[in-house]
Design an enzyme around this catalytic site. Structure first.
Site, PDB file in Angstrom:
ATOM      1  N   LEU A   1       0.727  -1.112   0.149  1.00  0.00           N
ATOM      2  CA  LEU A   1       0.056   0.066   0.260  1.00  0.00           C
ATOM      3  C   LEU A   1       0.859   1.578   0.370  1.00  0.00           C
ATOM      4  CD1 LEU A   1      -3.001   0.804   1.993  1.00  0.00           C
ATOM      5  CD2 LEU A   1      -1.487   2.285   2.260  1.00  0.00           C
TER       6      LEU A   1
ATOM      7  N   VAL B   1       1.269   5.915  -0.958  1.00  0.00           N
ATOM      8  CA  VAL B   1       0.469   7.208  -1.492  1.00  0.00           C
ATOM      9  C   VAL B   1       1.569   7.904  -2.207  1.00  0.00           C
ATOM     10  CG1 VAL B   1      -0.973   9.681  -0.945  1.00  0.00           C
ATOM     11  CG2 VAL B   1      -1.456   7.032  -0.362  1.00  0.00           C
TER      12      VAL B   1
ATOM     13  N   GLY C   1      -0.276  12.494   3.145  1.00  0.00           N
ATOM     14  CA  GLY C   1      -1.125  13.343   4.219  1.00  0.00           C
ATOM     15  C   GLY C   1      -2.501  14.361   3.646  1.00  0.00           C
TER      16      GLY C   1
ATOM     17  N   GLY D   1      -4.287   7.214   1.956  1.00  0.00           N
ATOM     18  CA  GLY D   1      -3.642   6.146   2.709  1.00  0.00           C
ATOM     19  C   GLY D   1      -4.968   5.481   2.701  1.00  0.00           C
TER      20      GLY D   1
ATOM     21  N   ASP E   1       1.709  -6.618   6.009  1.00  0.00           N
ATOM     22  CA  ASP E   1       3.177  -6.799   6.277  1.00  0.00           C
ATOM     23  C   ASP E   1       3.400  -5.158   6.264  1.00  0.00           C
ATOM     24  OD1 ASP E   1       3.388  -9.203   7.063  1.00  0.00           O
ATOM     25  OD2 ASP E   1       3.158 -10.068   4.591  1.00  0.00           O
TER      26      ASP E   1
ATOM     27  N   TYR F   1      -1.315   1.724  10.084  1.00  0.00           N
ATOM     28  CA  TYR F   1      -2.365   0.592  10.793  1.00  0.00           C
ATOM     29  C   TYR F   1      -2.930   0.381  11.827  1.00  0.00           C
ATOM     30  CZ  TYR F   1      -0.521  -0.675   5.940  1.00  0.00           C
ATOM     31  OH  TYR F   1       0.226  -0.590   4.164  1.00  0.00           O
TER      32      TYR F   1
HETATM   33  C1  LIG Z   1       1.980   5.435   5.108  1.00  0.00           C
HETATM   34  C2  LIG Z   1       1.206   5.845   3.722  1.00  0.00           C
HETATM   35  C3  LIG Z   1       0.429   4.507   3.124  1.00  0.00           C
HETATM   36  C4  LIG Z   1       0.494   6.756   4.628  1.00  0.00           C
HETATM   37  O1  LIG Z   1      -0.590   7.603   3.421  1.00  0.00           O
HETATM   38  P1  LIG Z   1      -1.551   8.499   3.544  1.00  0.00           P
HETATM   39  O2  LIG Z   1      -2.421   9.030   2.944  1.00  0.00           O
HETATM   40  O3  LIG Z   1      -0.263   9.610   3.762  1.00  0.00           O
HETATM   41  O4  LIG Z   1      -1.683   8.564   5.056  1.00  0.00           O
HETATM   42  P2  LIG Z   1      -3.644   9.469   5.618  1.00  0.00           P
HETATM   43  O5  LIG Z   1      -3.289  10.670   5.029  1.00  0.00           O
HETATM   44  O6  LIG Z   1      -4.567   8.451   5.478  1.00  0.00           O
HETATM   45  O7  LIG Z   1      -2.902   9.799   6.524  1.00  0.00           O
HETATM   46  C5  LIG Z   1      -4.123   8.637   7.666  1.00  0.00           C
HETATM   47  C6  LIG Z   1      -3.001   9.116   9.575  1.00  0.00           C
HETATM   48  O8  LIG Z   1      -2.428   8.473   9.567  1.00  0.00           O
HETATM   49  C7  LIG Z   1      -1.126   8.989  10.116  1.00  0.00           C
HETATM   50  N1  LIG Z   1       0.528   8.362   8.580  1.00  0.00           N
HETATM   51  C8  LIG Z   1       1.106   8.400   8.116  1.00  0.00           C
HETATM   52  N2  LIG Z   1       1.425   8.977   7.814  1.00  0.00           N
HETATM   53  C9  LIG Z   1       2.117   7.670   8.523  1.00  0.00           C
HETATM   54  C10 LIG Z   1       3.028   6.821   9.327  1.00  0.00           C
HETATM   55  N3  LIG Z   1       4.266   7.098   7.918  1.00  0.00           N
HETATM   56  N4  LIG Z   1       3.360   6.452  10.319  1.00  0.00           N
HETATM   57  C11 LIG Z   1       2.214   6.864  10.988  1.00  0.00           C
HETATM   58  N5  LIG Z   1       1.271   7.006  10.489  1.00  0.00           N
HETATM   59  C12 LIG Z   1       0.674   7.580   9.653  1.00  0.00           C
HETATM   60  C13 LIG Z   1      -1.354  10.482   9.192  1.00  0.00           C
HETATM   61  O9  LIG Z   1      -0.616  11.564  10.443  1.00  0.00           O
HETATM   62  C14 LIG Z   1      -3.279  10.372  10.121  1.00  0.00           C
HETATM   63  O10 LIG Z   1      -3.101   9.993  11.085  1.00  0.00           O
HETATM   64  P3  LIG Z   1      -4.672  11.018  11.809  1.00  0.00           P
HETATM   65  O11 LIG Z   1      -5.927  10.716  11.799  1.00  0.00           O
HETATM   66  O12 LIG Z   1      -4.664  10.819  13.199  1.00  0.00           O
HETATM   67  O13 LIG Z   1      -4.233  13.003  11.480  1.00  0.00           O
HETATM   68  C15 LIG Z   1       1.741   6.982   2.578  1.00  0.00           C
HETATM   69  O14 LIG Z   1       2.830   8.158   3.652  1.00  0.00           O
HETATM   70  C16 LIG Z   1       3.277   6.596   2.214  1.00  0.00           C
HETATM   71  O15 LIG Z   1       2.736   5.663   1.023  1.00  0.00           O
HETATM   72  N6  LIG Z   1       4.231   6.058   2.600  1.00  0.00           N
HETATM   73  C17 LIG Z   1       5.682   5.510   1.811  1.00  0.00           C
HETATM   74  C18 LIG Z   1       5.298   4.188   1.902  1.00  0.00           C
HETATM   75  C19 LIG Z   1       5.134   3.265   3.150  1.00  0.00           C
HETATM   76  O16 LIG Z   1       4.914   3.333   3.766  1.00  0.00           O
HETATM   77  N7  LIG Z   1       3.810   2.537   3.019  1.00  0.00           N
HETATM   78  C20 LIG Z   1       3.793   1.988   4.206  1.00  0.00           C
HETATM   79  C21 LIG Z   1       2.468   0.508   4.228  1.00  0.00           C
HETATM   80  S1  LIG Z   1       4.026  -0.681   4.311  1.00  0.00           S
END
Ligand SMILES: CC(C)(COP(=O)(O)OP(=O)(O)OC[C@H]1O[C@@H](n2cnc3c(N)ncnc32)[C@H](O)[C@@H]1OP(=O)(O)O)[C@@H](O)C(=O)NCCC(=O)NCCS
Length: 163
Positions: free
Chosen positions: A90, A92, A98, A102, A126, A136
């Site tokens: 997964l 973004v 942000g 996600g 995972d 998650y």
């Molecule tokens: C992690 C990821 C999928 C989050 O997607 P996003 O669209 O930026 O997240 P959202 O805007 O939906 O955030 C939802 C919540 O999760 C939190 N969040 C976002 N990224 C986070 C991270 N890396 N760790 C912990 N919390 C995180 C946000 O602060 C938000 O919290 P809130 O509801 O208290 O405000 C994205 O940052 C990403 O793709 N990162 C790189 C790849 C990765 O790490 N993938 C994870 C899969 S193993």
């Protein structure tokens, strides 16, 4: 923004989430995995600019009942293995991070899991590191007993929470 199966005319190579392996997967492998029926891939597409804002993969999986916490297994039949669906990847794009993409992808995965014809007890994932695991956990995912970065979300519990 719409969420749809991978395909269409989007430039997959333009996707960049800051994690090379997750970028390369979408650039080079996702299409083949879908064709070979080993993973399905769904994308959140920004149609105004023809960009993929985020993606995730889904595949059938299973969970040994012994890896689940006792508060859950007490209420389950004693099948040794339970059906599950795996979110393999997964991510973004940095331009959309942000902005809840996600979160929307997780809810979409849950909806597809709940609507699929074969039953699945849990959505599993995972996480690549502790930060991803924390992301998650915000949605009710819990770590397996024996693997800290592998997490599960009981579909029944999540449906009660998300409606
Ligand atoms: C992690 C990821 C999928 C989050 O997607 P996003 O669209 O930026 O997240 P959202 O805007 O939906 O955030 C939802 C919540 O999760 C939190 N969040 C976002 N990224 C986070 C991270 N890396 N760790 C912990 N919390 C995180 C946000 O602060 C938000 O919290 P809130 O509801 O208290 O405000 C994205 O940052 C990403 O793709 N990162 C790189 C790849 C990765 O790490 N993938 C994870 C899969 S193993």
């Amino acid at each position: 923004m719409i969420i749809e199966p991978l395909g269409g005319s989007y430039d997959r190579k333009a996707f960049s989430c800051g994690v090379l392996a997750l970028d390369q997967y979408l650039h080079e492998l996702a299409n083949q995995d879908v064709k070979r029926r080993v993973r399905n891939c769904f994308v959140a597409a920004d149609r105004d600019v023809d960009l993929i804002a985020g993606y995730y993969t889904l595949a059938a999986s299973s969970v040994p009942i012994t890896s689940l916490p006792e508060d859950l297994t007490r209420r389950l039949p004693r099948y040794p293995v339970l059906p599950a669906i795996l979110i393999g990847r997964l991510a973004v794009d940095t331009r959309y991070q942000g902005q809840r993409v996600g979160s929307i992808l997780i809810v979409d995965a849950l909806r597809r899991c709940a609507q699929a014809a074969p039953a699945s007890f849990a959505l599993i994932v995972d996480a690549k590191d502790d930060k991803a695991a924390a992301f998650y956990c915000k949605y009710g995912f819990r770590p397996f007993q024996d693997r800290r970065l592998s997490l599960f979300l009981s579909v029944a519990t999540a449906l009660k929470l998300f409606g």
